[in-house]
Structures are given as C-alpha cells and as structure tokens.
Design a protein around this motif. Structure first.
Motif, PDB file in Angstrom:
ATOM      1  N   ARG A 181       1.377  -1.006  -0.070  1.00 19.62           N
ATOM      2  CA  ARG A 181      -0.034  -0.280  -0.316  1.00 19.62           C
ATOM      3  C   ARG A 181       0.257   1.077  -0.481  1.00 19.62           C
ATOM      4  N   ARG A 182       1.893   1.316   0.617  1.00 20.56           N
ATOM      5  CA  ARG A 182       3.001   2.453   0.594  1.00 20.56           C
ATOM      6  C   ARG A 182       3.340   3.053  -0.282  1.00 20.56           C
ATOM      7  N   LEU A 183       3.408   1.982  -1.017  1.00 21.17           N
ATOM      8  CA  LEU A 183       4.860   1.804  -2.133  1.00 21.17           C
ATOM      9  C   LEU A 183       3.574   1.609  -4.085  1.00 21.17           C
ATOM     10  N   GLY A 184       2.559   1.540  -3.412  1.00 24.29           N
ATOM     11  CA  GLY A 184       1.476   1.585  -3.907  1.00 24.29           C
ATOM     12  C   GLY A 184       1.674   0.788  -5.075  1.00 24.29           C
ATOM     13  N   LEU A 185       2.269  -0.436  -5.064  1.00 24.72           N
ATOM     14  CA  LEU A 185       2.458  -1.684  -5.325  1.00 24.72           C
ATOM     15  C   LEU A 185       1.300  -2.984  -5.937  1.00 24.72           C
ATOM     16  N   ARG A 186       1.128  -3.504  -6.923  1.00 21.40           N
ATOM     17  CA  ARG A 186      -0.537  -4.580  -6.513  1.00 21.40           C
ATOM     18  C   ARG A 186       0.815  -5.804  -7.510  1.00 21.40           C
ATOM     19  N   GLU A 187       0.106  -7.011  -7.679  1.00 22.04           N
ATOM     20  CA  GLU A 187      -0.271  -8.397  -8.310  1.00 22.04           C
ATOM     21  C   GLU A 187       0.648  -7.623  -9.687  1.00 22.04           C
ATOM     22  N   GLY A 188       1.320  -8.275  -9.898  1.00 28.70           N
ATOM     23  CA  GLY A 188       2.307  -8.194 -11.223  1.00 28.70           C
ATOM     24  C   GLY A 188       3.785  -6.957 -11.483  1.00 28.70           C
ATOM     25  N   ASP A 189       3.801  -5.793 -11.013  1.00 27.95           N
ATOM     26  CA  ASP A 189       4.103  -5.336 -10.884  1.00 27.95           C
ATOM     27  C   ASP A 189       5.433  -5.814 -10.823  1.00 27.95           C
ATOM     28  N   GLU A 190       6.667  -4.581 -10.988  1.00 26.77           N
ATOM     29  CA  GLU A 190       8.023  -6.009 -11.259  1.00 26.77           C
ATOM     30  C   GLU A 190       8.883  -4.754 -10.107  1.00 26.77           C
ATOM     31  N   LEU A 191       9.540  -5.174  -9.431  1.00 28.77           N
ATOM     32  CA  LEU A 191      10.829  -4.700  -8.887  1.00 28.77           C
ATOM     33  C   LEU A 191      12.444  -5.537  -9.321  1.00 28.77           C
ATOM     34  N   VAL A 192      13.026  -4.864  -8.583  1.00 27.34           N
ATOM     35  CA  VAL A 192      14.597  -4.741  -8.992  1.00 27.34           C
ATOM     36  C   VAL A 192      15.339  -5.515  -7.514  1.00 27.34           C
ATOM     37  N   LEU A 193      15.551  -6.587  -7.758  1.00 25.43           N
ATOM     38  CA  LEU A 193      16.400  -7.315  -6.674  1.00 25.43           C
ATOM     39  C   LEU A 193      18.110  -6.748  -6.562  1.00 25.43           C
ATOM     40  N   ARG A 194      18.787  -6.319  -6.356  1.00 20.08           N
ATOM     41  CA  ARG A 194      20.096  -6.328  -5.769  1.00 20.08           C
ATOM     42  C   ARG A 194      20.731  -6.617  -4.633  1.00 20.08           C
ATOM     43  N   LEU A 195      21.829  -6.862  -4.630  1.00 21.70           N
ATOM     44  CA  LEU A 195      22.696  -7.858  -3.692  1.00 21.70           C
ATOM     45  C   LEU A 195      23.937  -6.752  -3.621  1.00 21.70           C
ATOM     46  N   GLY A 234      26.366  -8.629   1.166  1.00 19.60           N
ATOM     47  CA  GLY A 234      25.383  -9.528   1.512  1.00 19.60           C
ATOM     48  C   GLY A 234      24.222  -8.747   2.720  1.00 19.60           C
ATOM     49  N   ARG A 235      23.600  -8.048   1.491  1.00 21.76           N
ATOM     50  CA  ARG A 235      22.209  -7.321   2.200  1.00 21.76           C
ATOM     51  C   ARG A 235      21.087  -8.079   0.876  1.00 21.76           C
ATOM     52  N   ILE A 236      19.418  -7.772   0.413  1.00 25.33           N
ATOM     53  CA  ILE A 236      18.738  -8.177  -0.597  1.00 25.33           C
ATOM     54  C   ILE A 236      17.619  -6.463  -0.597  1.00 25.33           C
ATOM     55  N   VAL A 237      18.336  -5.949  -1.954  1.00 21.99           N
ATOM     56  CA  VAL A 237      17.867  -4.717  -1.578  1.00 21.99           C
ATOM     57  C   VAL A 237      16.427  -4.805  -3.300  1.00 21.99           C
ATOM     58  N   LEU A 238      15.753  -4.431  -2.260  1.00 22.50           N
ATOM     59  CA  LEU A 238      14.658  -4.411  -3.969  1.00 22.50           C
ATOM     60  C   LEU A 238      13.938  -3.207  -3.975  1.00 22.50           C
ATOM     61  N   MET A 239      13.675  -2.981  -4.839  1.00 18.50           N
ATOM     62  CA  MET A 239      12.979  -1.881  -5.385  1.00 18.50           C
ATOM     63  C   MET A 239      12.036  -1.766  -6.669  1.00 18.50           C
ATOM     64  N   PRO A 240      11.188  -0.462  -6.583  1.00 18.63           N
ATOM     65  CA  PRO A 240       9.930  -1.266  -7.244  1.00 18.63           C
ATOM     66  C   PRO A 240      10.167  -0.716  -8.421  1.00 18.63           C
ATOM     67  N   VAL A 241       9.969  -0.971  -9.641  1.00 19.86           N
ATOM     68  CA  VAL A 241      10.505  -0.598 -10.936  1.00 19.86           C
ATOM     69  C   VAL A 241       9.352   0.069 -11.731  1.00 19.86           C
ATOM     70  N   TYR A 242       8.686   1.473 -11.622  1.00 15.93           N
ATOM     71  CA  TYR A 242       7.706   1.565 -11.844  1.00 15.93           C
ATOM     72  C   TYR A 242       7.322   2.250 -13.497  1.00 15.93           C
ATOM     73  N   ASP A 243       6.224   2.408 -13.882  1.00 19.01           N
ATOM     74  CA  ASP A 243       5.890   2.209 -15.043  1.00 19.01           C
ATOM     75  C   ASP A 243       5.980   3.589 -15.447  1.00 19.01           C
ATOM     76  N   PRO A 244       6.003   4.223 -16.319  1.00 15.56           N
ATOM     77  CA  PRO A 244       5.913   5.809 -16.833  1.00 15.56           C
ATOM     78  C   PRO A 244       4.840   6.425 -16.470  1.00 15.56           C
ATOM     79  N   LEU A 245       3.956   5.770 -17.716  1.00 17.14           N
ATOM     80  CA  LEU A 245       2.994   5.818 -18.068  1.00 17.14           C
ATOM     81  C   LEU A 245       1.420   5.521 -16.138  1.00 17.14           C
ATOM     82  N   GLU A 246       1.870   4.724 -15.638  1.00 12.45           N
ATOM     83  CA  GLU A 246       0.871   4.535 -14.656  1.00 12.45           C
ATOM     84  C   GLU A 246       1.450   5.473 -13.908  1.00 12.45           C
TER      85      GLU A 246
END
Length: 73
Positions: A26-40, A43-55
């Motif tokens: 809810r806080r990030l405005g994410l829904r089922e099917g949205d893409e995330l980038v996972l970066r190591l 030693g940590r896992i960092v997840l970042m949303p990939v926002y569609d410019p049109l959305e």
C-alpha cells in the motif's frame, strides 16, 4: 539493523518466495504483477520497484500543471 525507515519482518517460503506485507504494498503503491529489481548489496537484499512511466502519470502524485499546448510546443 542498518539504514533508516520502517522495518518489516518476513519469512521465506519453501520455494524461496518472499511475500511483502500489505502495508508495504500500500505504501509503495504496488500491485500484483508489478516489477521489482533485486540487488545484492554488501550481504543485503535490496528490492526496488520499477515504476511504469505511464502508470506514474496516471496514478502517481502530481507536482505541476502543464497544458497540452505546452507539451506540443
């Protein structure tokens, strides 16, 4: 724990899936099917949303007003 902000605790499923808490979605405005980038990172896992410019244009916050004429000019 390093960093700042809100901390959530999640569990890893048997198949390796991590389910994000509803409040995070809810806080990030994410829904089922949205893409995330996972970066190591160190030693940590960092997840970042990939926002569609049109959305973002349709659903995201508005910061200024631009007319069609200004865009076409």
């Amino acid at each position: 724990m390093q960093g700042s902000g809100i901390v959530f605790r999640v569990k890893l499923s048997r198949k390796g899936a991590v389910y994000l808490p509803r409040d995070v979605l809810r806080r990030l405005g994410l829904r089922e099917g949205d893409e995330l980038v996972l970066r190591l990172e160190d030693g940590r896992i960092v997840l970042m949303p990939v926002y569609d410019p049109l959305e973002l244009a349709l659903r995201g916050p508005k910061y200024g007003r631009v007319t069609v004429e200004e865009l076409e000019g």
